[in-house]
Design a protein around this motif. Structure first.
Motif: not given
Lengths: 330, 332
Positions: B219, B260, B262-267, B269-270, B272-273
């Motif tokens: 990033s 690989a 991870p983005n700072p956004d829990p919605d 990320e959850s 995304r498999e």
């Protein structure tokens, strides 16, 4: 049931005859099977907090206030021997640098079975059988051969897998992972974190994930505590924290990381200045010299916590919330 | 912004390191750290090199800085092959190209004050008379966002961010055209990292600098660089402008690297498999046959095991070295 409850934890270091407070107020809770992230930059006190829970504070460092309740028992009041009994089979730790935290002159078998033989009373054969199972579980191929090897014969990713196997070996109820993937490449980092999360969920182990990487927190943690200058300044579920960060420091952190899901030319808004020197006394909120919202009261009194909908923040001026860019666009 | 001629052109660069064994230290083989890398950087732009440890990105940077010798291929700076430069030209080249390193703790001499660190290149190259040096140091500190009193401080008296600003000021002392940034922001805390990234970008705009930016944080590299090359085990597997590279990566390795992160956004990320890439980077001393990525590649075929894919255009300006996804899809 709450597995770990850290309350108002303070840690001092002895210095020039006096003492200097490094951690002022750390507090958070962890439930079984839950992942809690502690986020903060160098010097925020996040690693010291973990070491205090483990009872591994180095020379000169001591817990000077607060409580660490593990399954109801206050670890700040138990004897070093009782604390030692808990390490490994109650609470285990995964350290940042697997090269320096594994013993270079002992075989993987020795290091992996040591805890099981001491803490679980397994004999050599039973411990070895379990070690093979554990290596399989953490995804190490050819475990027979690996058991005979030494740390320098393994890659960084494999060493960290061994660390995870050691942490799991005595069936702890809680694992503390201090920057477990900082030293690893991104693709290996993704493997290791996915593995740790899955194993903790499957075994019902509580996980405290200490990190500075906000992406990792978003992907793996359910609850988050943000630490700054030795104090927890904000505590919320991961969703609340990212959608509606309330502390100006958390807002600053989120605005200062470049991200792949926003346009490339999105400007970064860094937090000005540098983190406070822990050896210099700073009245009021530790963040006030860098804070865009600071008012007079911030430099005089430590902010109290306000809680709404389980979202805790320690800031005098957190009343109005600034939605994140993502939230505004949605 | 850019001239017709790129400032830096790297063509088919190879760097081999000998493996020596035994009492006589006979060379028994070579590690090919860089095996045929080509790219060019137009003046005033930023080129990013990404990849995991051991992919050769730092070796490329060191070859450009003349800290290691190229075994084959050429590096042209402002049109001139640096391997053929005579001593005076090389001396000039060393001023026109500067470096900022990762660790501001070990790349600054702890026994020197900031003022001496920054003025040393000015003295060595006799760029300024002694009477002007103090003012010049103050000017350099100022453009890097530090007050002039910092000239009297020693590295241990400064924070990581301040030290990195000193490292940048030292690089700027020579008025360079190209700055090689090797993981220049990787060791810094998140809130400080953004300050240094913004500083590097502002300096580029003001001074027309060209950057070769080596990094592993995708990033950060995407944010800074106009063009990005992805390396794997010493070879460039993809090379494109930042936006198409990140929006539409063509090489499976690039895809895996981006996935690989991870983005700072829990919605986000959850929902995304991700399937983490299996295995690890093989040893450069004993690389696989064919496409170096084939043992870890989900798309690998027999061809991938046997033949090395070329870095070919898949779109105008977008290059990828992959048998399966590299060739432009013919219209049906």
């Amino acid at each position: 049931m709450t597995l770990l409850r850290v309350e108002n934890l303070a840690i001092d270091v002895a210095r020039d005859g006096g003492s200097c407070r490094l951690v002022h107020d750390a507090h958070f809770t962890v439930d079984r099977g839950e992942t809690v992230a502690i986020v903060g930059e160098s010097g925020s006190g996040k690693s010291l907090t973990a070491l205090a829970v483990m009872g591994l504070l180095g020379e000169g460092l001591s817990v000077s206030g607060g409580h660490i309740l593990f399954e109801g028992e206050d670890l700040t009041r138990i004897s070093p021997r009782a604390h030692n009994d808990l390490r490994g089979n109650g609470i285990a730790m995964i350290f940042q640098e697997p090269m320096t935290s594994l013993n270079p002159v002992r075989s993987i078998e020795h290091q992996l079975t040591e805890g099981m033989r001491l803490k679980m009373g397994l004999n050599r054969k039973a411990a070895r059988a379990r070690a093979l199972d554990l290596l399989n579980e953490v995804g190490i191929s050819d475990p027979e051969r690996r058991l005979k090897q030494y740390p320098h014969q393994l890659s960084g990713g494999m060493r960290q897998r061994v660390m995870i196997a050691i942490a799991l070996s005595c069936e702890p109820r809680l694992i503390l992972a201090d920057e477990p993937t900082t030293a690893l490449d991104v693709t290996i980092q993704a493997q290791i974190l996915a593995l740790t999360s899955r194993l903790c969920r499957d075994h019902g182990v509580g996980l405290v994930l200490i990190t500075h990487n906000l992406g990792i927190v978003a992907r793996h943690a359910q609850n988050v505590a943000v630490m700054y200058g030795g104090r927890v300044v904000e505590r919320a579920t991961a969703r609340q924290l990212y959608r509606e960060p309330r502390h100006p420091y958390t807002q600053g952190l989120l605005a200062s990381v470049p991200r792949l899901d926003l346009p490339r030319d999105t400007p970064l808004q860094p937090v000005p200045g540098a983190p406070p020197d822990p050896t210099v006394a700073l009245p009021g909120c530790r963040f006030h010299p860098r804070c865009p919202k600071a008012t007079d009261v911030c430099s005089e009194r430590v902010p109290e916590f306000t809680i709404s909908e389980g979202h805790e923040v320690a800031c005098w001026n957190a009343g109005e919330t600034v939605p994140t860019k993502k939230g505004a666009a949605a | 912004m850019s001239d017709a001629r790129p400032l830096l052109e790297v063509e088919n660069l190879h760097v081999d390191f000998p493996i020596r064994r035994g009492l006589l230290q006979r060379t028994v083989g070579v590690v090919r750290a860089v095996g045929g890398v080509s790219f060019s950087i137009p003046r005033g732009t930023s080129f990013g090199l990404v990849g995991e440890s051991g992919c050769g990105k730092t070796t490329v940077a060191r070859a450009v800085l003349q800290l290691v010798e190229a075994s084959a291929g050429s590096i042209r700076f402002d049109g001139e092959d640096i391997a053929r430069m005579d001593a005076p030209a090389l001396q000039r080249f060393r001023g026109r190209v500067q470096a900022v390193f990762q660790d501001p703790f070990s790349s600054l001499n702890p026994r020197m004050s900031t003022g001496r660190i920054i003025s040393e290149p000015l003295r060595v190259h006799r760029l300024r008379p002694e009477s002007e040096i103090k003012a010049e140091v103050a000017r350099l500190l100022d453009i890097c966002g530090l007050p002039s009193r910092f000239a009297d401080l020693y590295p241990h008296e400064m924070s990581g961010g301040q030290r990195q600003r000193v490292g940048i000021a030292r690089a700027l002392a020579m008025s360079p055209e190209l700055i090689v940034c090797d993981e220049a922001v990787s060791a810094l805390d998140v809130s400080i990292q953004a300050q240094i990234i913004n500083l590097l970008e502002d300096l580029q705009k003001e001074l027309g600098l060209t950057y070769l930016f080596i990094g592993h944080d995708l990033s950060v590299v995407r944010h800074i660089c106009d063009q990005v090359g992805v390396m794997y085990l010493g070879r460039m597997v993809e090379n494109a402008a930042s936006d198409p590279l990140f929006a539409d990566p063509r090489h499976p390795y690039t895809r895996a690297l981006i996935d690989a992160v991870p983005n700072p956004d829990p919605d986000y990320e959850s929902g995304r498999e991700i399937v983490p890439l299996e295995g690890e980077v093989p040893s450069p001393a004993d690389p696989p046959s064919g496409c170096f990525f084939h043992p870890r590649c989900p798309l690998a075929t027999n061809q991938c095991k046997n033949e090395v894919p070329r870095l070919d255009p898949v779109e105008p300006g977008h290059f990828a070295a992959c048998w399966e996804t590299g060739a432009p899809v013919p219209a049906t």
